[in-house]
Write a protein that holds these residues in place. Structure first.
Motif, short mmCIF file in Angstrom:
data_model
loop_
_atom_site.label_atom_id
_atom_site.label_comp_id
_atom_site.label_asym_id
_atom_site.label_seq_id
_atom_site.Cartn_x
_atom_site.Cartn_y
_atom_site.Cartn_z
N SER A 168 1.15 -1.08 0.02
CA SER A 168 0.08 -0.17 0.05
C SER A 168 0.78 1.32 -0.04
CB SER A 168 -0.92 -0.03 1.12
OG SER A 168 -0.39 -0.15 2.32
N GLY A 169 0.45 2.32 -0.76
CA GLY A 169 1.33 3.48 -0.80
C GLY A 169 0.36 4.48 -1.70
N ALA A 196 4.46 -10.11 5.08
CA ALA A 196 3.33 -10.38 4.62
C ALA A 196 2.65 -9.00 3.87
CB ALA A 196 2.26 -10.86 5.66
N ALA A 197 3.08 -7.82 4.60
CA ALA A 197 2.52 -6.63 3.80
C ALA A 197 3.67 -5.46 4.04
CB ALA A 197 1.18 -6.32 4.75
N LEU A 198 3.58 -4.33 3.17
CA LEU A 198 4.54 -3.42 3.44
C LEU A 198 3.73 -2.10 3.07
CD1 LEU A 198 7.43 -2.08 3.73
CD2 LEU A 198 7.79 -2.56 1.36
N ASN A 199 3.86 -1.11 3.86
CA ASN A 199 2.97 0.25 3.80
C ASN A 199 4.15 1.10 3.56
OD1 ASN A 199 0.75 2.02 3.98
ND2 ASN A 199 1.63 2.51 5.95
N GLN A 204 6.15 9.35 3.88
CA GLN A 204 7.19 8.51 3.56
C GLN A 204 7.77 7.81 4.47
OE1 GLN A 204 10.03 11.71 2.00
NE2 GLN A 204 8.75 11.92 0.08
N ALA A 205 6.94 7.08 5.53
CA ALA A 205 7.28 6.31 6.38
C ALA A 205 7.03 4.89 6.16
CB ALA A 205 6.73 6.56 7.98
N TRP A 206 7.84 3.92 6.44
CA TRP A 206 7.56 2.36 6.00
C TRP A 206 7.31 1.52 7.24
CZ3 TRP A 206 8.23 1.31 0.89
CH2 TRP A 206 8.92 2.19 0.20
N GLU A 217 7.90 -1.28 12.60
CA GLU A 217 8.06 0.31 12.34
C GLU A 217 9.24 0.86 12.12
OE1 GLU A 217 5.47 1.98 12.00
OE2 GLU A 217 3.66 1.09 13.06
N LEU A 218 9.53 1.10 10.83
CA LEU A 218 10.74 1.54 10.23
C LEU A 218 10.98 3.03 10.19
CD1 LEU A 218 11.59 -1.05 7.38
CD2 LEU A 218 12.95 -0.63 9.58
N GLY A 219 9.94 3.64 9.94
CA GLY A 219 9.72 5.16 9.94
C GLY A 219 10.30 5.57 8.73
#
Length: 274
Positions: A168-169, A196-199, A204-206, A217-219
């Motif tokens: 998602s993005g 399983a999911a990447l947002n 612009q936070a991951w 939470e990578l930020g």
């Protein structure tokens, strides 16, 4: 005696006027021009008649297509879809068909990424199709619309029940999300963790959600603490840290410059017995 003067010509009052001969100068009085124009008109008529006869001959059913041959292996496109595209895209016969229109008809099929078509004498249309290979589901914004992302990072619309990660993005960021997913998945593979999911947020936070339910939470990416560096630090210590936890971890917050924080699940309180 009076002298008589010699007569040198007729008197003006009695002389007959001279008549000049004028040659006709009109087009109709030029036989050589008329012959040239007639020849030109005859040539034009012959060419026009020949062209019309050729067009009529080429439009005859004799030159219609007898078969459409697909020369590439297919896993998603069905025979019914191919037949529909052929019927809607093949207008005309072997000579008059528009190859651009035929190619466009096949590329409208849901799983077709690119199509190539060519004539093969005497009555065959050869079709080569490149199918999309789905890499993930795609959800853009909050509209709930689910599409697919192929291996090239292109978004397309098709139906599938395959087990795929969910991206998602913002619109237009699918290729960037796919590239990051591959990097993150490669790093996490060393601890047998599967994303399983990447947002990717509007800020612009991951955020990564693993198949076991853990949210990472990578930020935002920072020059002094890049995303890859933060994730590598987490991967290096997570197997040991997980064994020390008293409860399953739900969130790992990697937005700190020198470490990360972990949130664990809160055990439900025991209900009083009835």
């Amino acid at each position: 005696m009076a002298e008589h003067q010699p007569a040198f010509g007729r008197n003006a009052s009695t002389a007959r006027p001279a008549r000049a001969t004028v040659e006709p100068r009109g087009l109709w009085h030029r036989p050589e021009w008329m012959n040239g124009i007639a020849d030109a008109l005859l040539l034009f008529a012959s060419v026009a008649l020949g062209y019309a006869a050729m067009r009529a001959a080429l439009a005859m059913p004799l030159f219609g297509f007898r078969e459409v041959v697909v020369v590439s292996p297919l896993s998603q496109v069905t025979s019914a879809q191919l037949e529909f595209a052929a019927r809607s895209g093949l207008k005309g016969n072997f000579f008059s068909v528009s190859l651009d229109d035929a190619r466009a008809a096949f590329e409208k099929l849901p799983w077709v990424r690119r199509a190539e078509v060519r004539r093969v004498w005497p009555a065959t249309l050869e079709v080569k199709l490149e199918e999309h290979v789905a890499a993930a589901y795609w959800r853009a914004g909050d509209n709930g619309d689910t599409r697919l992302v192929n291996q090239q990072g292109e978004v397309f619309i098709a139906a599938t029940n395959a087990h795929l990660p969910v991206f998602s993005g913002p619109e237009g960021s699918a290729s960037q999300v796919l590239e990051r997913y591959r990097d993150f998945a490669s790093q996490l593979a060393s601890i047998s963790a599967v994303p399983a999911a990447l947002n990717y947020s509007q800020r612009q936070a991951w955020q990564i959600r693993l198949e076991d339910g853990l949210v990472i939470e990578l930020g935002r990416d920072q020059p002094n603490t890049p995303l890859g560096e933060r994730l590598a630090r987490f991967v290096s210590v997570w197997p040991q840290a997980r064994t020390r936890l008293q409860a399953p971890a739900t969130v790992a917050d990697l937005r700190y410059p020198t470490g990360f924080a972990v949130q664990v699940a809160v055990a439900p309180s025991n209900k009083a017995k009835q």
